[in-house]
Design a protein around this motif. Structure first.
Motif, PDB file in Angstrom:
ATOM      1  N   ASN A   1       0.848  -1.193   0.000  1.00  0.00           N
ATOM      2  CA  ASN A   1       0.000   0.000   0.000  1.00  0.00           C
ATOM      3  C   ASN A   1       0.883   1.241   0.000  1.00  0.00           C
ATOM      4  OD1 ASN A   1      -2.793  -1.387   0.812  1.00  0.00           O
ATOM      5  ND2 ASN A   1      -1.170  -2.257   2.068  1.00  0.00           N
ATOM      6  N   LEU A   2       0.597   2.153  -0.916  1.00  0.00           N
ATOM      7  CA  LEU A   2       1.438   3.335  -1.089  1.00  0.00           C
ATOM      8  C   LEU A   2       0.623   4.611  -0.951  1.00  0.00           C
ATOM      9  CD1 LEU A   2       3.496   2.027  -4.131  1.00  0.00           C
ATOM     10  CD2 LEU A   2       4.304   2.255  -1.777  1.00  0.00           C
ATOM     11  N   VAL A   3       1.276   5.628  -0.435  1.00  0.00           N
ATOM     12  CA  VAL A   3       0.658   6.932  -0.237  1.00  0.00           C
ATOM     13  C   VAL A   3       1.474   7.965  -1.006  1.00  0.00           C
ATOM     14  CG1 VAL A   3       0.122   8.708   1.461  1.00  0.00           C
ATOM     15  CG2 VAL A   3      -0.255   6.302   2.022  1.00  0.00           C
ATOM     16  N   SER A   4       0.775   8.762  -1.833  1.00  0.00           N
ATOM     17  CA  SER A   4       1.442   9.770  -2.658  1.00  0.00           C
ATOM     18  C   SER A   4       0.844  11.149  -2.393  1.00  0.00           C
ATOM     19  CB  SER A   4       1.286   9.425  -4.141  1.00  0.00           C
ATOM     20  OG  SER A   4       1.692  10.511  -4.967  1.00  0.00           O
ATOM     21  N   GLU A   5       1.712  12.162  -2.391  1.00  0.00           N
ATOM     22  CA  GLU A   5       1.251  13.541  -2.229  1.00  0.00           C
ATOM     23  C   GLU A   5       0.606  14.100  -3.485  1.00  0.00           C
ATOM     24  OE1 GLU A   5       3.553  15.997   1.038  1.00  0.00           O
ATOM     25  OE2 GLU A   5       4.832  15.608  -0.676  1.00  0.00           O
TER      26      GLU A   5
ATOM     27  N   THR B   1      -2.772   0.481  -4.051  1.00  0.00           N
ATOM     28  CA  THR B   1      -2.052  -0.762  -3.781  1.00  0.00           C
ATOM     29  C   THR B   1      -1.427  -1.302  -5.061  1.00  0.00           C
ATOM     30  OG1 THR B   1      -4.004  -2.138  -4.124  1.00  0.00           O
ATOM     31  CG2 THR B   1      -3.598  -1.369  -1.892  1.00  0.00           C
ATOM     32  N   ILE B   2      -0.291  -1.990  -4.873  1.00  0.00           N
ATOM     33  CA  ILE B   2       0.360  -2.712  -5.963  1.00  0.00           C
ATOM     34  C   ILE B   2       0.618  -4.131  -5.476  1.00  0.00           C
ATOM     35  CG2 ILE B   2       1.427  -0.645  -6.948  1.00  0.00           C
ATOM     36  CD1 ILE B   2       4.083  -1.549  -5.636  1.00  0.00           C
ATOM     37  N   ASP B   3       0.853  -5.035  -6.406  1.00  0.00           N
ATOM     38  CA  ASP B   3       1.246  -6.380  -5.999  1.00  0.00           C
ATOM     39  C   ASP B   3       2.763  -6.438  -5.849  1.00  0.00           C
ATOM     40  OD1 ASP B   3       2.348  -6.657  -8.567  1.00  0.00           O
ATOM     41  OD2 ASP B   3       0.656  -7.823  -9.326  1.00  0.00           O
ATOM     42  N   THR B   4       3.277  -7.609  -5.522  1.00  0.00           N
ATOM     43  CA  THR B   4       4.704  -7.739  -5.242  1.00  0.00           C
ATOM     44  C   THR B   4       5.571  -7.678  -6.502  1.00  0.00           C
ATOM     45  OG1 THR B   4       4.442 -10.146  -5.254  1.00  0.00           O
ATOM     46  CG2 THR B   4       4.345  -9.033  -3.120  1.00  0.00           C
ATOM     47  N   LEU B   5       4.928  -7.574  -7.671  1.00  0.00           N
ATOM     48  CA  LEU B   5       5.671  -7.386  -8.919  1.00  0.00           C
ATOM     49  C   LEU B   5       5.636  -5.928  -9.380  1.00  0.00           C
ATOM     50  CD1 LEU B   5       4.524 -10.586 -10.887  1.00  0.00           C
ATOM     51  CD2 LEU B   5       6.651 -10.226  -9.602  1.00  0.00           C
TER      52      LEU B   5
ATOM     53  N   PHE C   1      -0.136  -2.170 -10.618  1.00  0.00           N
ATOM     54  CA  PHE C   1      -1.230  -1.464  -9.958  1.00  0.00           C
ATOM     55  C   PHE C   1      -2.408  -2.398  -9.730  1.00  0.00           C
ATOM     56  CE2 PHE C   1      -5.310   0.728 -10.546  1.00  0.00           C
ATOM     57  CZ  PHE C   1      -5.288   1.570  -9.448  1.00  0.00           C
ATOM     58  N   GLN C   2      -3.034  -2.285  -8.538  1.00  0.00           N
ATOM     59  CA  GLN C   2      -4.203  -3.097  -8.234  1.00  0.00           C
ATOM     60  C   GLN C   2      -5.456  -2.274  -7.954  1.00  0.00           C
ATOM     61  OE1 GLN C   2      -2.772  -5.793  -5.036  1.00  0.00           O
ATOM     62  NE2 GLN C   2      -2.847  -7.415  -6.568  1.00  0.00           N
ATOM     63  N   GLU C   3      -5.344  -1.298  -7.040  1.00  0.00           N
ATOM     64  CA  GLU C   3      -6.563  -0.608  -6.602  1.00  0.00           C
ATOM     65  C   GLU C   3      -6.224   0.778  -6.066  1.00  0.00           C
ATOM     66  OE1 GLU C   3     -10.330  -1.565  -3.577  1.00  0.00           O
ATOM     67  OE2 GLU C   3      -8.371  -2.511  -3.255  1.00  0.00           O
ATOM     68  N   GLN C   4      -7.128   1.730  -6.302  1.00  0.00           N
ATOM     69  CA  GLN C   4      -7.017   3.070  -5.742  1.00  0.00           C
ATOM     70  C   GLN C   4      -8.194   3.313  -4.802  1.00  0.00           C
ATOM     71  OE1 GLN C   4      -7.089   6.233  -8.635  1.00  0.00           O
ATOM     72  NE2 GLN C   4      -6.780   7.841  -7.127  1.00  0.00           N
ATOM     73  N   LEU C   5      -7.921   3.909  -3.649  1.00  0.00           N
ATOM     74  CA  LEU C   5      -8.986   4.182  -2.694  1.00  0.00           C
ATOM     75  C   LEU C   5      -9.562   5.581  -2.896  1.00  0.00           C
ATOM     76  CD1 LEU C   5      -7.664   1.679  -1.357  1.00  0.00           C
ATOM     77  CD2 LEU C   5      -8.226   2.731   0.856  1.00  0.00           C
TER      78      LEU C   5
ATOM     79  N   ASN D   1     -10.348  -1.432   6.448  1.00  0.00           N
ATOM     80  CA  ASN D   1      -9.874  -2.414   5.461  1.00  0.00           C
ATOM     81  C   ASN D   1     -11.005  -3.078   4.684  1.00  0.00           C
ATOM     82  OD1 ASN D   1      -7.127  -2.111   5.919  1.00  0.00           O
ATOM     83  ND2 ASN D   1      -7.020  -3.736   7.442  1.00  0.00           N
ATOM     84  N   GLN D   2     -12.148  -3.284   5.327  1.00  0.00           N
ATOM     85  CA  GLN D   2     -13.249  -3.972   4.677  1.00  0.00           C
ATOM     86  C   GLN D   2     -13.983  -3.078   3.682  1.00  0.00           C
ATOM     87  OE1 GLN D   2     -13.916  -7.287   4.982  1.00  0.00           O
ATOM     88  NE2 GLN D   2     -12.078  -7.381   6.251  1.00  0.00           N
ATOM     89  N   THR D   3     -14.353  -1.884   4.120  1.00  0.00           N
ATOM     90  CA  THR D   3     -15.134  -0.986   3.260  1.00  0.00           C
ATOM     91  C   THR D   3     -14.268  -0.171   2.311  1.00  0.00           C
ATOM     92  OG1 THR D   3     -15.075   0.844   4.858  1.00  0.00           O
ATOM     93  CG2 THR D   3     -16.847  -0.784   5.084  1.00  0.00           C
ATOM     94  N   LYS D   4     -12.961  -0.070   2.627  1.00  0.00           N
ATOM     95  CA  LYS D   4     -12.022   0.742   1.839  1.00  0.00           C
ATOM     96  C   LYS D   4     -12.384   2.229   1.879  1.00  0.00           C
ATOM     97  CE  LYS D   4     -10.089  -3.072   0.229  1.00  0.00           C
ATOM     98  NZ  LYS D   4      -8.743  -3.511   0.624  1.00  0.00           N
ATOM     99  N   LYS D   5     -13.074   2.649   2.925  1.00  0.00           N
ATOM    100  CA  LYS D   5     -13.526   4.035   3.038  1.00  0.00           C
ATOM    101  C   LYS D   5     -12.996   4.673   4.322  1.00  0.00           C
ATOM    102  CE  LYS D   5     -17.890   3.339   0.533  1.00  0.00           C
ATOM    103  NZ  LYS D   5     -19.373   3.400   0.625  1.00  0.00           N
ATOM    104  N   ALA D   6     -12.887   6.010   4.283  1.00  0.00           N
ATOM    105  CA  ALA D   6     -12.547   6.762   5.484  1.00  0.00           C
ATOM    106  C   ALA D   6     -13.743   6.736   6.422  1.00  0.00           C
ATOM    107  CB  ALA D   6     -12.184   8.191   5.124  1.00  0.00           C
ATOM    108  N   THR D   7     -13.524   6.340   7.683  1.00  0.00           N
ATOM    109  CA  THR D   7     -14.633   6.228   8.631  1.00  0.00           C
ATOM    110  C   THR D   7     -14.487   7.137   9.853  1.00  0.00           C
ATOM    111  OG1 THR D   7     -13.568   4.353   9.723  1.00  0.00           O
ATOM    112  CG2 THR D   7     -15.131   3.857   7.942  1.00  0.00           C
TER     113      THR D   7
END
Length: 357
Positions: free
Chosen positions: A115-119, A132-136, A139-143, A206-212
């Motif tokens: 999981n990566l965080v960018s400005e 998120t990215i996989d181990t290779l 790109f997998q998913e953006q929140l 982690n489940q909803t992928k949302k800010a709570t």
């Protein structure tokens, strides 16, 4: 009855005694300049996380974003060696990469996902991102993020001071992402007098992928006199080390001091029942709220004379290290040397002890 009353009083004294926390400096380790692994330069380390017996470090290099994986060998409560073993290159041909500015600042690893965080790039209208990215490196998913963090929002995040740090939650059910500086809608940048300078620390499930939920944290003012035209303070690293308790690194940078321009402090911040959930507040300037309770734990000025050339560098990463010989937990911190484009800097790793009394 008197004996029972005395026993109750003594029991209360013992049970009500407040636990104190102390950080002790143990040692410093410098990774030499121009070290290469897989033909890529070691440097620009802006975040660190520990996962399944390996350390993951993110490199802040927009032209070649990458992850370093390696070991930090600690013997006799001292860092003896750092062994960089692998580089994960991000898939820069992806659509996601082309649409976003990857100013990578933090990393945390869960379930073999990185999981990566960018400005982002506020000046270019490109949003801060959490993805998120996989181990290779693919790109997998953006929140999704709250709208006030976006580059073109009326809240106006500051360029190069948006999403700066992250931490897995202590219970592993989510994670936290912290701003470096206040949104313009929230307050002023810290200066030489006390100001309202709150940053937002946001929890994602982690489940909803949302800010709570979200809490405000007040930055300190700048203490040293100005010698140049840059005088900044911001939060550069965060770690939830116990439930509702954080280590937060604040970095003051002032030019004009040459290699001694950084003032680095570690604060403890705590969530209690009185703290306000600020998630749905579009502007903190116009709201009444209670920020996180904070206290100073460690100021690196106190041990600066023990460091290489008296330099405390640009600390941007923090993670828990292994248990020490006395059973106490350790902390590992790492600096971003900016590939030394601004002058002499260090690939500096620091080891601290967490002592509870």
């Amino acid at each position: 009855m008197k004996k029972i009353g005395l026993f109750i009083v003594l029991l209360c004294i013992v049970s009500c005694k407040k636990e104190t926390l102390k950080l002790n400096f143990l040692n410093e380790y410098i990774v030499k300049d121009s070290l290469l692994i897989n033909e890529t330069l070691i440097g620009g380390i802006s975040g660190i996380d520990f996962y399944e017996n390996q350390y993951y470090m993110v490199v802040d290099d927009a032209k070649n974003p990458r992850i370093l994986i390696g070991d930090i060998l600690i013997q006799r409560d001292s860092i003896k060696k750092i062994d960089f073993k692998k580089v994960i290159q991000l898939d820069t041909a992806s659509t996601f990469y082309k649409k976003n500015a990857l100013d990578l600042e933090s990393v945390f690893v869960t379930n073999n996902q990185i999981n990566l965080v960018s400005e982002g790039s506020i000046l270019e209208g490109k949003n801060p991102t959490i993805f998120t990215i996989d181990t290779l490196g693919f790109f997998q998913e953006q929140l999704n993020i709250p709208s006030y963090f976006k580059a073109n929002s009326i809240a106006k995040p500051k360029h190069n001071a948006a999403f700066e740090s992250s931490s897995k939650s202590f219970d592993k059910k989510g994670f936290w992402v912290a701003m470096e500086a206040p949104l313009q809608a929230d307050g002023e940048e810290p200066t030489f007098h006390k100001t309202q300078s709150p940053i937002r620390i946001t929890y994602f499930d982690n489940q909803t992928k949302k800010a709570t939920k979200q809490f405000a944290y007040q930055l300190e003012k700048i203490d040293k006199p100005a010698k140049g035209n840059i005088n900044l303070n911001g939060a550069t690293a965060i770690l939830e080390y116990e439930k509702n308790s954080f280590f937060i690194v604040e970095r003051i940078y002032q030019n004009g001091y040459e290699t001694l321009g950084n003032t680095i402090r570690i604060f403890k911040a705590t969530i209690n029942d009185e703290v306000t959930n600020t998630l749905n507040l579009p502007s903190l300037k116009e709201a009444t709220y209670i920020p996180l309770k904070k206290e100073l734990l460690f100021d690196f000025t106190s041990i600066q004379h023990q460091l290489t050339d008296n330099i405390i560098d640009n600390i941007e990463g923090i993670t828990l290290g292994p248990k020490l010989l006395n059973g106490n937990n350790s902390l590992i911190l790492v600096s971003d040397d900016n590939f030394q484009v601004y002058g002499k800097q260090l690939n500096q790793f620091l080891l601290l002890e967490i002592e509870k009394e």
